[in-house]
Design an enzyme around this catalytic site. Structure first.
Site, PDB file in Angstrom:
ATOM      1  CD  GLU A  72      49.494 -10.785  40.293  1.00 38.32           C
ATOM      2  OE1 GLU A  72      49.224  -9.868  41.093  1.00 38.32           O
ATOM      3  OE2 GLU A  72      50.643 -10.992  39.852  1.00 38.32           O
ATOM      4  CD  GLU A  97      43.147  -4.982  38.033  1.00 35.60           C
ATOM      5  OE1 GLU A  97      42.037  -4.427  38.175  1.00 35.60           O
ATOM      6  OE2 GLU A  97      43.676  -5.700  38.909  1.00 35.60           O
ATOM      7  CG  ASP A 146      36.009  -5.135  45.711  1.00 35.11           C
ATOM      8  OD1 ASP A 146      35.536  -5.198  46.862  1.00 35.11           O
ATOM      9  OD2 ASP A 146      35.824  -4.183  44.950  1.00 35.11           O
ATOM     10  CG  ASP A 182      44.022  -6.042  53.297  1.00 32.55           C
ATOM     11  OD1 ASP A 182      42.956  -6.369  52.719  1.00 32.55           O
ATOM     12  OD2 ASP A 182      44.639  -4.989  53.023  1.00 32.55           O
ATOM     13  CB  THR A 220      51.890  -4.291  45.737  1.00 29.63           C
ATOM     14  OG1 THR A 220      50.737  -4.523  46.559  1.00 29.63           O
ATOM     15  CG2 THR A 220      52.247  -5.575  45.003  1.00 29.63           C
ATOM     16  NE  ARG A 221      52.704   2.015  43.575  1.00 29.29           N
ATOM     17  CZ  ARG A 221      52.338   2.807  42.556  1.00 29.29           C
ATOM     18  NH1 ARG A 221      52.477   4.123  42.675  1.00 29.29           N
ATOM     19  NH2 ARG A 221      51.855   2.299  41.448  1.00 29.29           N
ATOM     20  CD  GLU A 223      51.573  -7.024  51.407  1.00 29.45           C
ATOM     21  OE1 GLU A 223      52.074  -7.562  52.414  1.00 29.45           O
ATOM     22  OE2 GLU A 223      51.779  -7.414  50.243  1.00 29.45           O
TER      23      GLU A 223
END
Length: 240
Positions: A72, A97, A146, A182, A220-221, A223
Site C-alpha cells: 500500500e 507513508e 495527493d 476523489d 477510512t476517515r 475518505e
C-alpha cells in the site's frame, strides 16, 4: 523518541538527500501523542522495511512463509492497511507513508490489532518499489494520493509513465493494482497513464466498475471527509 523528524543518517525516518521530485506534501502536522510517539522506538524498528538504499529487499526475510505480498503506497492513518492485514493474516502487508502523524496512527492500529504481517517504510514509497523483486507483488493499493490538482503541480503526481511501468513490473502475472481518487482530473490522468503501460489491463466493463467500491474496500476517515470534487473513483488493473 521525539515527535519531530529524525535527522540522523541510517534512521528509518531519515529523509533522502536526493531523489525523484517529491509527490507528497507535509511530513508532519500536529504534535504526535506521547503513547504513539513511543511506538517509534518500541515497535517501528522491529517492523521497518530495510533501507532500500542498502540493496534489494527480500520478501521472505520480511515475512518467512508469506503466501502473498501486498503493497500500500501512502497508507494515511493506516486504517485500510490494518484492516486488510487483519483480513489476510497469511499475506505480507508492506505500507509506505512519509507523513509522520499517519505512521504514528498506523503503529497504534498495528499494536492494538496485534498484527504480525505488517511492515512499514516511513518515507517515499518509490525507493522501496525499486528495491522489490520483479514479479513479486500480488496486490498494489494506491488510495487517495495527493492530487496536486493545479496544472503547474501535475508533475509532482505520483502516477507518471515511468513509475506506472515500474509498478507493472513488480506485479506478478494476475496481480492487481487498485488506484482510488476523489479528484476527477487525477482519475483521468492516472487512467491514461496506466492504459499506456504494457501488461496492465483495466478491469472495467461499465460505469459501476469504477463508481462502486469493490467488496473488499475499507472506508477510512480521510475518505469520509469528501475533500475532492467527486465521489471516490476506483480504477482496478490486472497484470497480464
Amino acid at each position: 523518541m521525539p515527535a519531530s523528524r529524525p535527522k540522523k543518517p541510517g534512521d528509518p525516518l531519515h529523509p533522502r538527500a536526493s531523489g525523484p521530485l517529491r509527490s507528497f506534501g507535509r511530513i508532519k502536522s500536529r504534535v504526535i501523542k506521547p503513547l504513539q510517539a513511543a511506538l517509534f522506538d518500541s515497535l517501528l524498528p522491529s517492523i521497518a522495511v530495510p533501507d532500500p538504499a542498502l540493496g534489494p529487499i527480500d520478501l521472505q526475510v520480511l515475512m518467512p512463509g508469506a503466501k502473498a505480498a501486498w503493497l500500500e503506497i501512502g497508507f494515511g492513518g493506516g486504517e485500510h492497511l490494518a484492516a486488510q492485514a487483519a483480513a489476510h493474516p497469511d499475506a505480507l502487508m508492506i505500507g509506505c507513508e512519509p507523513f509522520l502523524n499517519g505512521v504514528a496512527s498506523a503503529l497504534r492500529h498495528i499494536e492494538e490489532g496485534d498484527l504480525k504481517n505488517v511492515r512499514l517504510h516511513a518515507d517515499d514509497a518509490r525507493a522501496v518499489v525499486e528495491a522489490l523483486p520483479d514479479a513479486s507483488l500480488d496486490r498494489i493499493m494506491i488510495l487517495f494520493p495527493d492530487p496536486w490538482h493545479k496544472a503547474r503541480h501535475n508533475k509532482r503526481r505520483l502516477i507518471q509513465p515511468a513509475f506506472a511501468a515500474v509498478l507493472a513490473r513488480k506485479l506478478k502475472p494476475g496481480g492487481r493494482l487498485r488506484f482510488v481518487t476523489d479528484w476527477k482530473d487525477y482519475a483521468g490522468w492516472a487512467l491514461e497513464r496506466f492504459l499506456a503501460t504494457p501488461d496492465l489491463v483495466w478491469l472495467a466493463d461499465e460505469a459501476a466498475d469504477w463508481k462502486v467500491a469493490p467488496a473488499d474496500h475499507v472506508v477510512t476517515r480521510y475518505e469520509e471527509k469528501r475533500l475532492g470534487d467527486t465521489d471516490p473513483l476506483f480504477l482496478e488493473f490486472e497484470k497480464a
